[in-house]
Design a protein around this motif. Structure first.
Motif, short mmCIF file in Angstrom:
data_model
loop_
_atom_site.label_atom_id
_atom_site.label_comp_id
_atom_site.label_asym_id
_atom_site.label_seq_id
_atom_site.Cartn_x
_atom_site.Cartn_y
_atom_site.Cartn_z
N ASN A 31 0.86 -1.18 0.00
CA ASN A 31 0.00 0.00 0.00
C ASN A 31 0.90 1.23 0.00
O ASN A 31 1.29 1.73 1.05
CB ASN A 31 -0.93 -0.01 1.22
CG ASN A 31 -1.89 1.16 1.18
OD1 ASN A 31 -2.07 1.80 0.15
ND2 ASN A 31 -2.52 1.43 2.31
N ASP A 32 1.26 1.66 -1.20
CA ASP A 32 2.11 2.85 -1.29
C ASP A 32 1.35 4.07 -0.81
O ASP A 32 0.16 4.23 -1.06
CB ASP A 32 2.56 3.06 -2.73
CG ASP A 32 3.49 1.95 -3.20
OD1 ASP A 32 4.20 1.41 -2.35
OD2 ASP A 32 3.47 1.65 -4.41
N GLU A 33 2.05 4.95 -0.16
CA GLU A 33 1.44 6.20 0.25
C GLU A 33 1.23 7.09 -0.97
O GLU A 33 1.89 6.94 -1.99
CB GLU A 33 2.34 6.89 1.28
CG GLU A 33 2.47 6.12 2.59
CD GLU A 33 3.30 6.90 3.59
OE1 GLU A 33 3.74 8.01 3.25
OE2 GLU A 33 3.49 6.39 4.71
N LEU A 34 0.31 8.03 -0.80
CA LEU A 34 0.05 8.95 -1.90
C LEU A 34 1.27 9.80 -2.18
O LEU A 34 1.98 10.20 -1.25
CB LEU A 34 -1.14 9.85 -1.57
CG LEU A 34 -2.51 9.17 -1.50
CD1 LEU A 34 -3.55 10.16 -0.98
CD2 LEU A 34 -2.92 8.65 -2.87
N PRO A 35 1.55 10.10 -3.44
CA PRO A 35 2.69 10.97 -3.76
C PRO A 35 2.41 12.39 -3.27
O PRO A 35 1.27 12.75 -3.00
CB PRO A 35 2.76 10.91 -5.29
CG PRO A 35 1.38 10.56 -5.71
CD PRO A 35 0.83 9.66 -4.64
N PRO A 36 3.42 13.19 -3.15
CA PRO A 36 3.22 14.57 -2.72
C PRO A 36 2.23 15.29 -3.64
O PRO A 36 2.27 15.13 -4.86
CB PRO A 36 4.63 15.19 -2.80
CG PRO A 36 5.55 14.02 -2.73
CD PRO A 36 4.85 12.88 -3.39
N HIS A 37 1.36 16.05 -3.02
CA HIS A 37 0.35 16.76 -3.80
C HIS A 37 0.99 17.87 -4.63
O HIS A 37 1.80 18.65 -4.13
CB HIS A 37 -0.70 17.37 -2.87
CG HIS A 37 -1.73 18.17 -3.59
ND1 HIS A 37 -2.66 17.62 -4.43
CD2 HIS A 37 -1.96 19.52 -3.61
CE1 HIS A 37 -3.43 18.56 -4.93
NE2 HIS A 37 -3.02 19.73 -4.44
N ARG A 38 0.64 17.90 -5.91
CA ARG A 38 1.16 18.92 -6.81
C ARG A 38 0.06 19.95 -7.07
O ARG A 38 -0.97 19.62 -7.65
CB ARG A 38 1.62 18.29 -8.12
CG ARG A 38 2.18 19.28 -9.11
CD ARG A 38 2.59 18.57 -10.38
NE ARG A 38 3.10 19.51 -11.37
CZ ARG A 38 3.47 19.17 -12.61
NH1 ARG A 38 3.40 17.90 -12.98
NH2 ARG A 38 3.93 20.07 -13.45
N GLN A 39 0.31 21.14 -6.64
CA GLN A 39 -0.71 22.17 -6.80
C GLN A 39 -0.86 22.59 -8.25
O GLN A 39 0.12 22.68 -8.99
CB GLN A 39 -0.35 23.39 -5.94
CG GLN A 39 -0.59 23.20 -4.45
CD GLN A 39 -0.46 24.52 -3.71
OE1 GLN A 39 0.42 25.32 -4.02
NE2 GLN A 39 -1.35 24.74 -2.76
N ARG A 40 -2.10 22.87 -8.62
CA ARG A 40 -2.38 23.39 -9.95
C ARG A 40 -2.11 24.89 -9.97
O ARG A 40 -1.99 25.53 -8.92
CB ARG A 40 -3.84 23.12 -10.34
CG ARG A 40 -4.25 21.67 -10.29
CD ARG A 40 -5.75 21.53 -10.37
NE ARG A 40 -6.41 22.26 -9.28
CZ ARG A 40 -7.72 22.25 -9.08
NH1 ARG A 40 -8.53 21.58 -9.90
NH2 ARG A 40 -8.25 22.93 -8.09
N SER A 118 -12.05 21.27 -5.95
CA SER A 118 -10.94 20.90 -5.06
C SER A 118 -10.14 19.76 -5.67
O SER A 118 -10.69 18.80 -6.21
CB SER A 118 -11.50 20.48 -3.70
OG SER A 118 -10.46 20.01 -2.87
N ASP A 119 -8.79 19.88 -5.55
CA ASP A 119 -7.90 18.91 -6.19
C ASP A 119 -7.12 18.08 -5.16
O ASP A 119 -6.14 17.44 -5.50
CB ASP A 119 -6.92 19.66 -7.11
CG ASP A 119 -6.11 18.71 -7.97
OD1 ASP A 119 -6.67 17.73 -8.48
OD2 ASP A 119 -4.89 18.94 -8.11
N LYS A 120 -7.57 18.08 -3.92
CA LYS A 120 -6.84 17.35 -2.89
C LYS A 120 -7.25 15.88 -2.90
O LYS A 120 -8.40 15.54 -3.15
CB LYS A 120 -7.14 17.96 -1.52
CG LYS A 120 -6.60 19.39 -1.37
CD LYS A 120 -6.91 19.94 0.01
CE LYS A 120 -6.38 21.36 0.15
NZ LYS A 120 -6.70 21.93 1.49
N GLU A 121 -6.26 15.01 -2.60
CA GLU A 121 -6.53 13.58 -2.53
C GLU A 121 -6.96 13.23 -1.11
O GLU A 121 -6.45 13.79 -0.13
CB GLU A 121 -5.30 12.76 -2.92
CG GLU A 121 -4.89 12.90 -4.37
CD GLU A 121 -3.99 14.09 -4.61
OE1 GLU A 121 -3.67 14.78 -3.61
OE2 GLU A 121 -3.60 14.32 -5.76
#
Length: 358
Positions: A31-40, A118-121
């Protein structure tokens, strides 16, 4: 951790891939962690967010304009005129308007979701579904959060333009229903009565059967056994008849010839054919599609739209499919010169059965 005596573990340890064989080793439960969020860009720059929102509601208003144009084009190029030019322009411009309306809604909705919402995971853990008060409260909160994240309640310009575009996109379809049957008028009191309109065609006593679309008269001797011929009434030509397409849509007929001993016409219709030649309306009695496929061995006519089948040897009765009644038969005979002619008009309405319901 696997037990030391686990045979599967020993088998895994002893197995080696063949030389030259590339093996990709993956852990199915990793279960890989989510990658760092890239802001638009719209997340970092308020001006970019404003431009994105402006683009979205502009697309929705463009959709609204497309719907209005489709309705206007329907009025500007009336198909009731019977002119092929008007009909082509009607189909072209109404179609372009509807296409623009639907395409702009789709592009606007996609751009809204990609650039404005919203673009957050988020990670939502699974849990048992229970109908408790806390569950209902959480559901209400989820809708509130979704409204906040999408900006639907907060961004009035986008919300209002989208609602207007969606509502307007339905209007062209409703407008097109207007042309199904014209309205009554003092000059033509039965113009809006489909039963009356479909009970009367250009066929009349003595009208010759001619090839569609050449208009060449047909002799009985020209029709071979097993053949099926598309025919129209003599005189039904584009430059000679007002509302040519409307009249042709009602009067089109399929002419079939089969051995006389294989024909079993219904009672009262024994003399409606000539030497094994019978004529039936091509308009399917289900929803009005053209019946144009003839199977010589079974003597069946097939409607390609919904697979209704009609038995020519039994008066075109329905043998399969959703059609509710046989195809109307056109009574025919031959004149003094041997040409096939109609004995009369159809004695029942052509087309879908629901037109007969009062």
């Amino acid at each position: 951790m696997a037990h030391e005596d686990d045979p599967l573990e020993h088998e895994r340890a002893s197995w080696q891939p063949s030389p030259g064989l590339a093996v990709a080793v993956t852990d199915p439960v990793r279960n890989d962690e989510l990658p760092p969020h890239r802001q638009r860009m719209t997340d970092k720059d308020p001006a970019a967010m404003k431009r994105a929102a402006r683009t979205v509601y502009t697309l929705f208003y463009l959709s609204l304009a497309g719907s209005i144009w489709a309705v206007a084009a329907y009025m500007l190029f009336p198909i009731e005129s019977g002119s092929l030019v008007d009909i082509r322009q009607n189909e072209l411009f109404v179609g372009l308007g509807i296409a623009l309306a639907l395409l702009a809604i789709g592009i606007g909705a996609i751009h809204w979701s990609k650039a404005v919402m919203s673009d957050k995971e988020f990670i939502e853990p699974r849990h048992a579904t229970r109908g408790r008060d806390t569950t209902r409260e959480a559901a209400v909160k989820a809708f509130a959060d979704a409204n906040e994240e999408s900006g639907f309640g907060r961004r009035a310009m986008i919300r209002n333009s989208m609602i207007a575009a969606v509502v307007a996109s339905i209007v062209p379809g409703i407008t097109l229903f207007r042309g199904l049957a014209p309205e009554d008028s003092p000059e033509n009191p039965n113009a809006g009565n489909p039963v009356y309109l479909l009970s009367h065609t250009m066929w009349a006593k003595g009208t010759r059967l001619v090839h569609d679309p050449t208009g060449e008269p047909i002799k009985a001797s020209d029709i071979q056994l097993g053949s099926a011929v598309h025919v129209i009434p003599e005189g039904l030509m584009p430059d000679e008849v007002p509302n040519y397409l409307d009249e042709k849509a009602k009067a089109i007929v399929l002419l079939v010839r089969m051995p006389v001993n294989q024909l079993h016409p219904p009672k009262g219709k024994e003399n409606w054919g000539y030497d094994g030649i019978v004529a039936f309306s091509k308009v399917c009695t289900h929803v009005g599609c053209p019946v144009a496929l003839y199977e010589q061995q079974t003597h069946h006519l097939l409607c390609p739209c919904h697979q209704s089948q009609f038995d020519v040897s039994e008066g075109a009765k329905v043998v399969f499919g959703p059609a509710a009644r046989p195809l109307p038969q056109l009574p025919i005979e031959v004149d003094a010169e041997g040409y096939l002619v109609a004995q009369s008009d159809f004695l029942e309405p052509v087309g879908p059965s629901f037109w007969e319901r009062h």
